[in-house]
Design a protein around this motif. Structure first.
Motif, PDB file in Angstrom:
ATOM      1  N   LEU A  98       0.842  -1.210   0.000  1.00 48.69           N
ATOM      2  CA  LEU A  98       0.000   0.000   0.000  1.00 48.69           C
ATOM      3  C   LEU A  98       0.872   1.252   0.000  1.00 48.69           C
ATOM      4  O   LEU A  98       0.503   2.277  -0.579  1.00 48.69           O
ATOM      5  N   LEU A  99       2.040   1.145   0.628  1.00 48.92           N
ATOM      6  CA  LEU A  99       2.913   2.327   0.733  1.00 48.92           C
ATOM      7  C   LEU A  99       3.435   2.754  -0.640  1.00 48.92           C
ATOM      8  O   LEU A  99       3.791   3.917  -0.844  1.00 48.92           O
ATOM      9  N   ASN A 100       3.472   1.803  -1.580  1.00 49.93           N
ATOM     10  CA  ASN A 100       3.890   2.144  -2.954  1.00 49.93           C
ATOM     11  C   ASN A 100       2.851   2.989  -3.670  1.00 49.93           C
ATOM     12  O   ASN A 100       3.146   3.574  -4.710  1.00 49.93           O
ATOM     13  N   LEU A 101       1.620   2.986  -3.159  1.00 49.99           N
ATOM     14  CA  LEU A 101       0.525   3.619  -3.895  1.00 49.99           C
ATOM     15  C   LEU A 101       0.239   5.041  -3.412  1.00 49.99           C
ATOM     16  O   LEU A 101      -0.806   5.604  -3.712  1.00 49.99           O
ATOM     17  N   ARG A 102       1.182   5.618  -2.644  1.00 50.22           N
ATOM     18  CA  ARG A 102       1.049   7.046  -2.300  1.00 50.22           C
ATOM     19  C   ARG A 102       1.337   7.850  -3.573  1.00 50.22           C
ATOM     20  O   ARG A 102       1.648   7.242  -4.589  1.00 50.22           O
ATOM     21  N   GLU A 103       1.259   9.128  -3.540  1.00 48.82           N
ATOM     22  CA  GLU A 103       1.553  10.036  -4.655  1.00 48.82           C
ATOM     23  C   GLU A 103       0.288  10.622  -5.256  1.00 48.82           C
ATOM     24  O   GLU A 103       0.308  11.172  -6.346  1.00 48.82           O
ATOM     25  N   GLY A 104      -0.840  10.504  -4.550  1.00 48.94           N
ATOM     26  CA  GLY A 104      -1.969  11.333  -4.919  1.00 48.94           C
ATOM     27  C   GLY A 104      -2.917  10.832  -5.991  1.00 48.94           C
ATOM     28  O   GLY A 104      -3.576  11.639  -6.635  1.00 48.94           O
ATOM     29  N   THR A 105      -2.983   9.525  -6.205  1.00 53.62           N
ATOM     30  CA  THR A 105      -3.989   8.999  -7.143  1.00 53.62           C
ATOM     31  C   THR A 105      -5.078   8.296  -6.332  1.00 53.62           C
ATOM     32  O   THR A 105      -4.765   7.500  -5.447  1.00 53.62           O
ATOM     33  N   PRO A 106      -6.358   8.602  -6.632  1.00 51.55           N
ATOM     34  CA  PRO A 106      -7.434   7.980  -5.853  1.00 51.55           C
ATOM     35  C   PRO A 106      -7.638   6.496  -6.156  1.00 51.55           C
ATOM     36  O   PRO A 106      -7.473   6.058  -7.292  1.00 51.55           O
ATOM     37  N   PHE A 107      -7.932   5.748  -5.119  1.00 53.80           N
ATOM     38  CA  PHE A 107      -8.385   4.348  -5.228  1.00 53.80           C
ATOM     39  C   PHE A 107      -8.959   4.008  -3.866  1.00 53.80           C
ATOM     40  O   PHE A 107      -8.863   4.824  -2.942  1.00 53.80           O
ATOM     41  N   SER A 108      -9.589   2.852  -3.726  1.00 53.04           N
ATOM     42  CA  SER A 108     -10.174   2.482  -2.429  1.00 53.04           C
ATOM     43  C   SER A 108      -9.425   1.318  -1.812  1.00 53.04           C
ATOM     44  O   SER A 108      -8.931   0.443  -2.526  1.00 53.04           O
ATOM     45  N   VAL A 109      -9.366   1.324  -0.500  1.00 51.52           N
ATOM     46  CA  VAL A 109      -8.830   0.171   0.224  1.00 51.52           C
ATOM     47  C   VAL A 109     -10.004  -0.557   0.862  1.00 51.52           C
ATOM     48  O   VAL A 109     -10.780   0.043   1.616  1.00 51.52           O
ATOM     49  N   TYR A 110     -10.147  -1.828   0.539  1.00 53.80           N
ATOM     50  CA  TYR A 110     -11.219  -2.661   1.083  1.00 53.80           C
ATOM     51  C   TYR A 110     -10.634  -3.664   2.063  1.00 53.80           C
ATOM     52  O   TYR A 110      -9.677  -4.365   1.734  1.00 53.80           O
ATOM     53  N   ALA A 111     -11.192  -3.743   3.250  1.00 57.81           N
ATOM     54  CA  ALA A 111     -10.723  -4.745   4.219  1.00 57.81           C
ATOM     55  C   ALA A 111     -11.745  -4.895   5.327  1.00 57.81           C
ATOM     56  O   ALA A 111     -12.615  -4.036   5.525  1.00 57.81           O
ATOM     57  N   HIS A 112     -11.619  -5.984   6.058  1.00 54.45           N
ATOM     58  CA  HIS A 112     -12.420  -6.167   7.265  1.00 54.45           C
ATOM     59  C   HIS A 112     -11.989  -5.129   8.302  1.00 54.45           C
ATOM     60  O   HIS A 112     -10.829  -4.674   8.303  1.00 54.45           O
ATOM     61  N   GLU A 113     -12.888  -4.766   9.186  1.00 55.98           N
ATOM     62  CA  GLU A 113     -12.593  -3.763  10.210  1.00 55.98           C
ATOM     63  C   GLU A 113     -11.335  -4.116  11.027  1.00 55.98           C
ATOM     64  O   GLU A 113     -10.556  -3.241  11.403  1.00 55.98           O
ATOM     65  N   ARG A 114     -11.098  -5.398  11.280  1.00 58.10           N
ATOM     66  CA  ARG A 114      -9.913  -5.795  12.048  1.00 58.10           C
ATOM     67  C   ARG A 114      -8.627  -5.362  11.331  1.00 58.10           C
ATOM     68  O   ARG A 114      -7.657  -4.971  11.966  1.00 58.10           O
ATOM     69  N   PHE A 125       0.647   4.495   7.357  1.00 57.05           N
ATOM     70  CA  PHE A 125      -0.360   4.357   6.295  1.00 57.05           C
ATOM     71  C   PHE A 125      -1.136   5.653   6.052  1.00 57.05           C
ATOM     72  O   PHE A 125      -1.909   5.742   5.099  1.00 57.05           O
ATOM     73  N   ASN A 126      -0.885   6.663   6.901  1.00 60.35           N
ATOM     74  CA  ASN A 126      -1.492   7.979   6.641  1.00 60.35           C
ATOM     75  C   ASN A 126      -0.916   8.622   5.384  1.00 60.35           C
ATOM     76  O   ASN A 126      -1.439   9.634   4.920  1.00 60.35           O
ATOM     77  N   VAL A 127       0.159   8.039   4.809  1.00 60.48           N
ATOM     78  CA  VAL A 127       0.648   8.561   3.523  1.00 60.48           C
ATOM     79  C   VAL A 127      -0.420   8.399   2.448  1.00 60.48           C
ATOM     80  O   VAL A 127      -0.369   9.058   1.410  1.00 60.48           O
ATOM     81  N   LEU A 128      -1.376   7.504   2.696  1.00 61.15           N
ATOM     82  CA  LEU A 128      -2.524   7.377   1.785  1.00 61.15           C
ATOM     83  C   LEU A 128      -3.635   8.276   2.323  1.00 61.15           C
ATOM     84  O   LEU A 128      -4.375   7.894   3.223  1.00 61.15           O
ATOM     85  N   ASP A 129      -3.686   9.469   1.781  1.00 64.78           N
ATOM     86  CA  ASP A 129      -4.649  10.491   2.195  1.00 64.78           C
ATOM     87  C   ASP A 129      -6.081   9.940   2.117  1.00 64.78           C
ATOM     88  O   ASP A 129      -6.539   9.520   1.065  1.00 64.78           O
ATOM     89  N   ARG A 130      -6.766   9.975   3.272  1.00 67.46           N
ATOM     90  CA  ARG A 130      -8.112   9.366   3.332  1.00 67.46           C
ATOM     91  C   ARG A 130      -9.116  10.011   2.388  1.00 67.46           C
ATOM     92  O   ARG A 130     -10.092   9.377   1.990  1.00 67.46           O
ATOM     93  N   ASP A 131      -8.904  11.272   2.057  1.00 70.72           N
ATOM     94  CA  ASP A 131      -9.837  11.923   1.131  1.00 70.72           C
ATOM     95  C   ASP A 131      -9.698  11.347  -0.273  1.00 70.72           C
ATOM     96  O   ASP A 131     -10.654  11.297  -1.042  1.00 70.72           O
TER      97      ASP A 131
END
Ligand code: MLT
Ligand code: MN
Ligand code: ZN
Length: 351
Positions: A98-114, A125-131
């Motif tokens: 996931l850390l490779n996918l920083r740099e400002g392109t939108p996509f979604s991360v899907y996972a169980h709450e755990r 992982f905040n390098v992936l801007d939640r917006d």
């Protein structure tokens, strides 16, 4: 129809593993064609061939994208065909990419709450801007739509289900039962095309087969399954570590309680092992273990493998109707039918 690209099939550490000097890793480094180097396990799936969902973000993801033209940016200056990443557990080999996918392109991360919680509580992982990169929770046992980055439906749904397993190694709590593992720490996924009905399963970690999992995958067109070890004690015997597969949360390929035996009567048309550890002799193309699994109808995943799953809804209907006499009630009929309709191509990527 679903198109699936295998981006890598090795377990955590990859093949060869950076610090491993075993015979198999040496053969892989030497470019031996029966010991093919492999990135860590991940597959990408698309319905339209344009928008892709990556299942598990391996630490090798940057290179996996480079090696797969379908995942290269198209059109504008910045952008990606990757619409989302589905993460099935919190292991390093499933989240680090996931850390490779920083740099400002939108996509979604899907996972169980755990697993979302693991990402939330590790500030890197905040390098992936939640917006730009929304986290979308996957509830257990309910199909939800996979959305493209702009929020429109992809035409695929995903249903996750708990599988026996373990919390990520770095989260183990020795004081707690099961090291503090809870349902949702490890999930299997079932991805389905909404209209055509093509579908497949991806279960990259699983500690043992349960009647529930067997029932789910029965008759499936395609299942990717945890192939970490050939035998439960192989790492100990090889002097590579002190843990059994059971302790690490993985069932073995061989043996009475192993994966090959567990799938024997499940009528799954295509069965592909992924998340294969470098200690597993079945990684080697010339091993007796490889011959044994192939004789049982299994394949070993490899980067560059491409699988197309056609609309099984149609295939099922025709086999139950017009072709009923041709299949003659043979137990393997549905497997054989689906098999004939799944095409597979492997590009051997030599590194
Ligand atoms: C596993 O699959 O057991 C883990 O990837 C182990 C690890 O994190 O090294
Ligand atoms: Mn792993
Ligand atoms: Zn090795």
């Amino acid at each position: 129809m679903l198109r699936i690209l295998v981006l890598g099939a090795a377990a955590g550490g990859g093949f060869p593993q950076w610090n491993c000097n075993c015979g198999a890793c040496r053969r892989a480094r030497a470019g031996d064609s029966d010991a093919v180097s492999s990135h860590q396990a991940s597959v990408a799936v698309s319905r339209d061939g344009e928008h892709w969902f990556v299942l598990n973000a391996a630490p090798d993801l940057r290179q996996q994208i480079n090696e797969n033209p379908a995942l290269h940016p198209k059109g504008g200056l910045r952008g990606s065909p990757i619409a989302g990443v589905v993460v099935t557990n919190g292991d390093v080999d499933a989240v680090a990419g996931l850390l490779n996918l920083r740099e400002g392109t939108p996509f979604s991360v899907y996972a169980h709450e755990r697993v979302l919680r693991v990402l939330r509580t590790n500030s890197i992982f905040n390098v992936l801007d939640r917006d730009l990169v929304p986290r979308r929770e996957l509830p257990l046992d309910r199909a939800v739509p996979l959305m493209l980055a702009d929020g429109t439906p992809s035409g695929m749904t995903i249903e996750t289900f708990a599988v026996p397993g373990k919390v990520a190694l770095y989260l183990e709590d020795p004081a707690k039962k099961g090291f503090g593992s809870e349902p949702g720490d490890t999930v299997g996924v079932h991805i389905r095309e909404e209209d055509g009905g093509a579908s497949f399963f991806f279960i990259s970690s699983c500690a043992h087969m349960t009647p529930e999992i067997a029932e789910r995958v029965k008759g499936a067109s395609l299942v990717f399954f945890d192939g970490t070890l050939w035998a439960d004690d192989e790492m100990i015997k090889a002097g590579m570590g002190s843990k059994t597969g059971a302790r690490m949360g993985h069932m073995s390929m061989s043996g009475e309680a192993g994966t090959i035996a567990a799938f024997r009567d499940l009528d799954v048309a295509r069965k592909v092992f992924v998340h294969i550890n470098n200690s597993n002799p079945a990684l080697l193309g010339d091993s007796p273990e490889r011959r044994e699994l192939e004789a049982a109808g299994w394949e070993v995943g490899v980067a560059g493998m491409e699988i197309t799953v056609p609309d099984t809804g149609t295939a099922r209907a025709s086999a139950m109707g017009g072709h009923a006499s041709a299949t003659g009630g043979h137990a393997r009929a549905s497997g054989g039918r689906a098999e004939a309709r799944i095409s597979i191509a492997v590009r051997q990527t030599r590194r």
